[in-house]
Scaffold this motif. Sequence first.
Motif, short mmCIF file in Angstrom:
data_model
loop_
_atom_site.label_atom_id
_atom_site.label_comp_id
_atom_site.label_asym_id
_atom_site.label_seq_id
_atom_site.Cartn_x
_atom_site.Cartn_y
_atom_site.Cartn_z
N ASP A 275 -12.75 -11.61 2.97
CA ASP A 275 -11.76 -12.79 3.49
C ASP A 275 -12.06 -12.40 5.15
O ASP A 275 -11.17 -11.30 6.07
CB ASP A 275 -10.18 -12.57 3.85
N ASP A 276 -13.05 -11.60 6.01
CA ASP A 276 -13.55 -11.31 7.27
C ASP A 276 -13.09 -11.90 8.23
O ASP A 276 -12.20 -11.01 9.11
CB ASP A 276 -14.46 -11.17 7.20
N GLN A 277 -12.37 -13.51 7.96
CA GLN A 277 -11.90 -14.16 9.10
C GLN A 277 -9.83 -13.78 9.67
O GLN A 277 -9.69 -13.21 10.73
CB GLN A 277 -11.74 -15.61 8.73
N LEU A 278 -9.77 -13.18 8.05
CA LEU A 278 -8.35 -12.82 8.13
C LEU A 278 -8.73 -11.46 9.12
O LEU A 278 -7.51 -10.99 9.99
CB LEU A 278 -7.88 -12.09 6.71
N LEU A 279 -9.17 -10.48 8.85
CA LEU A 279 -9.75 -9.20 9.50
C LEU A 279 -9.70 -8.91 10.65
O LEU A 279 -9.06 -8.53 11.63
CB LEU A 279 -10.73 -8.29 8.62
N GLY A 280 -10.23 -10.11 11.41
CA GLY A 280 -10.99 -10.59 12.57
C GLY A 280 -9.54 -11.54 14.02
O GLY A 280 -9.49 -10.49 14.78
N ARG A 281 -9.04 -11.85 13.01
CA ARG A 281 -7.73 -12.29 13.15
C ARG A 281 -6.50 -10.95 13.02
O ARG A 281 -5.88 -10.94 13.97
CB ARG A 281 -7.14 -13.51 12.78
N LEU A 282 -6.72 -10.26 12.46
CA LEU A 282 -5.28 -9.41 12.44
C LEU A 282 -5.96 -7.81 13.19
O LEU A 282 -5.14 -7.15 13.58
CB LEU A 282 -5.14 -8.94 11.00
N SER A 283 -7.35 -7.97 13.43
CA SER A 283 -7.39 -6.49 14.33
C SER A 283 -6.42 -6.33 15.13
O SER A 283 -6.82 -7.07 15.76
CB SER A 283 -8.64 -6.51 14.40
N LEU A 284 -7.07 -5.08 15.93
CA LEU A 284 -6.00 -4.37 17.30
C LEU A 284 -6.62 -4.76 18.08
O LEU A 284 -6.04 -5.05 19.19
CB LEU A 284 -5.26 -2.96 16.67
N ILE A 285 -7.85 -4.90 17.97
CA ILE A 285 -8.76 -5.02 19.17
C ILE A 285 -9.17 -6.72 18.77
O ILE A 285 -10.16 -7.41 17.92
CB ILE A 285 -10.29 -4.51 18.32
N ASP A 286 -9.41 -7.91 19.71
CA ASP A 286 -9.41 -9.00 19.77
C ASP A 286 -11.59 -8.49 20.59
O ASP A 286 -11.65 -8.45 21.85
CB ASP A 286 -8.94 -10.12 21.03
N GLU A 287 -12.09 -9.29 19.13
CA GLU A 287 -14.01 -8.77 19.95
C GLU A 287 -14.10 -9.99 20.42
O GLU A 287 -15.47 -9.46 20.79
CB GLU A 287 -14.12 -8.65 18.68
N ALA A 288 -13.88 -11.08 20.71
CA ALA A 288 -14.23 -12.16 21.13
C ALA A 288 -14.37 -11.57 22.76
O ALA A 288 -13.32 -11.34 23.55
CB ALA A 288 -12.97 -13.74 21.04
N GLY A 289 -15.52 -11.89 23.17
CA GLY A 289 -15.75 -12.50 25.03
C GLY A 289 -15.35 -10.62 25.30
O GLY A 289 -15.83 -9.60 24.09
N ASP A 290 -15.13 -10.44 26.62
CA ASP A 290 -15.18 -8.92 27.08
C ASP A 290 -13.78 -8.33 26.07
O ASP A 290 -12.14 -8.56 25.98
CB ASP A 290 -15.21 -8.67 28.46
N LYS A 291 -14.05 -7.74 25.12
CA LYS A 291 -13.11 -7.24 24.35
C LYS A 291 -11.38 -6.85 24.76
O LYS A 291 -11.61 -6.81 25.99
CB LYS A 291 -13.13 -6.07 23.35
#
Length: 837
Positions: free
Chosen positions: A422-438
């Motif tokens: 469930d990488d979606q979930l991990l991406g949403r929970l991550s402390l780092i927002d990887e989108a755009g300039d992090k």
Amino acid sequence: MSKIANVSPAEVHSNTLGNVRTGLSADAIAEALINNLHCLQAKLPQHATRNDWYMALAYTIRDRMMERYMATVASIAETSTAAKVVAYLSAEFLTGPHLGNSLINLGIWQNVEEALSRVGQDLPLLLEQEEEPGLGNGGLGRLAACYMDSLATLNVPAIGYGIRYEFGIFDQLIRDGWQVEVTDKWLRFGNPWEIVRSEITFDVKLGGRTESYQDEEGRYRMRWLPERMVKGVAYDTPVPGYRVPTTNLLRLWKAEATESFDFEAFNVGDYYGAVNEKVASETISKVLYPNDEPEAGKQLRLAQQYFFVSCSLQDMLRLLQMRGETLDEFHLYWATQLNDTHPSIAVAELMRLLVDEHTMEWDRAWTITQQTCGYTNHTLLAEALERWPLPLFAKLLPRHLEIIYEINRRFLDDLRRRYPGDDQLLGRLSLIDEAGDKHVRMAHLASVGSHAINGVAALHTNLLKQTVLRDFYRVTPEKFLNVTNGVTPRRWVALSNPKLSALITRHIGDRWIANLEDELQHLEPLAIDVDFQRDWQTIKADNKRALADLIKERTGILVDPHSLFDIQVKRIHEYKRQHLNALYLITLYNKLRRNCSAAGTSRTVIFGGKAAPGYRMAKLIIKLINAIALTINLDPVVSQRLKVVFLPDFNVKSSHRVYPAADLSEQISTAGKEASGTGNMKFAMNGALTIGTLDGANVEIRDAVGHENFFLFGLTAEEVEQRRAEGYTPHSLYVSNPELRETIDLIASGFFSSGDRELFRPLVDSLLTRDDYMLLADYQSYVDCQQRASDAYANRNDWARMSILNTARVGRFSSDRSIREYCRDIWKIRLAASDER
Ligand code: 26W
């Protein structure tokens, strides 16, 4: 001399300091007043200014808190008591003026009045003299202050850790209807309530880089080589409990240069260079960010947050060592509450201190950190959730970014095991927002680093679980709980509404002030007692006259104390919908100019609140309200039935006059947007009826006071989401509702802006196109509800009955109840039996 060495504060006080510094009698206080005028103000009575007398009185009262303060400090620092101490970390503490509150909590109001009369001084005038420490923006900061009062009153040892801003929230002037911000020089006459702790200082690193090394035990370690250092100096302000021995402290940090004068630079004639570091360092605690929701994302803001958090955690480690306890028990002695995400860097800083500075194993340090921290969320607004651009974070806090990466790696590893694929979930929970300039998501750092996450009202906590923190609720549901806000009845009833307090005490005794939830309900039977109703109405009328005087003094507007006082005071924000209230006013104006008796009860509508300086729409709303006020108040006919006032510079001090004077409390935010609200509680406690939506704590207030004693209107939070989901077209409502159309057209026509159709166009366009906060959707329901309120007010005795029931039934909204819940459910602190409920 050795005899004095190891005596308790009480002995010091009673043995050495004698009566003049501790006596609570009018005689002792009168003598102390003259002493302090002489010794501290160096003034003879005949030459003393009002400020001299105020300062002398402040020092006299401060002396009387010292014994209790040092006893409490001793209990925190000495080993004997294994008590867990609460560390309340907040970037804001909106304490309000100290003098009145201290007299109430020490129980010496009368004695001080008596003492002052002997030296020809008047207490109300000296109360007026005090500068308000505006070290906060609004709800969040004031809640922290109410909680400090309740912690002391419930005898819970606690330290409120924050920033001693040199300049607090700006003073607000209204010029030609516009807000003008004026620097808040609250320290210009000095601050008699604080004690500088020039020996309690900590160095705080900033910027620079990190490097790894192996220590003498061959362990892999990291060190931080900062670009610069600033020094934090502690300033303590005693926080007296109500009629109890406990006096806790507010420890606020001031930033200073580690080296305040660079002699070398001076010697080569570089005079600016010589003081450069001093200026740069002091900037950190120079000024409060006046934003109350939209985050600024400025580097200085992050530096401010890290500065006070690092000083506070270093101080907590120092106090723990003074108690002779080991670091491994840090979480057993410190319950640390993060007041929103502003101090959430504490999660990474505690890890750095335990792992880097004290060589603790990562896992042990992490367990201690999670057990120590609790996180309170105060807003659902996306724009208020703090997220820091990675480059900025890396530049200022390089070591913390590494630690956050490590926290994140371990967090995601664990999730990957629990939710494979469930990488979606991990991406949403991550402390780092990887989108755009992090970005670093501070709410995620606070949530993963805490053992408890709470919202501030039942609806808000549910929405937290369904929206902004739903993924955290999914993976760590056990952490989530609700603690509905509360307000202290000491400041908000006993201090600001003394006549009502006396009436209540005359009928049910005075235990209510410290036991609101148990005692206030004893008023209920009196709701139908005509004599009591009369006394109740008389006091409300007196309070309305007092507010009318303040309005006259500040705006020159004459209001009728017999009219219905309809009040909306809070920060200006589109979700709080002050402009919906304005739309209603124009509709009422249109009705009244067509047929004057249309609206029945005559009304005085009072607004108050500051707009963040950079928030253009909020400032335009203030201008619109003042423009409408000008038109209506100058209308010879309509002004007989309706007056509109914008009270400048709404703050804690002026709110003492506002809450007791209200008949109707405006709590009209778009459902789902106001996390809780606390003004709603202060109004109800002082007998105002609420007109409001099912938002924040309004829901619980309505359930408490009885649905029949609350004027409800508008869409629910669910309906708002539904309307938005199914496509919301505000323009169609404008077209289909003639009254609404007439109202909006009047604004668009330039009627309130001397023909200028451009001035309010941004506001009109936003309503007719997007209307993000559903004003048009709630307009008719609101107008109809206001008519119901007018009709109800026509029956004064029935209104008084409902008003008394409102007060009698809101005991649960005491901040004492909130703090009891924090102690039981988050901090795991057992209260002394006498403080248990
Ligand atoms: C980063 C800028 C910023 C500054 C302050 C963002 C958010 C804030 C605060 C969280 C705003 C605030 O004061 N929120 C209010 O908190 C009160 C106490 O819990 C609630 O009663 C209010 O509903 C909430 O708006």
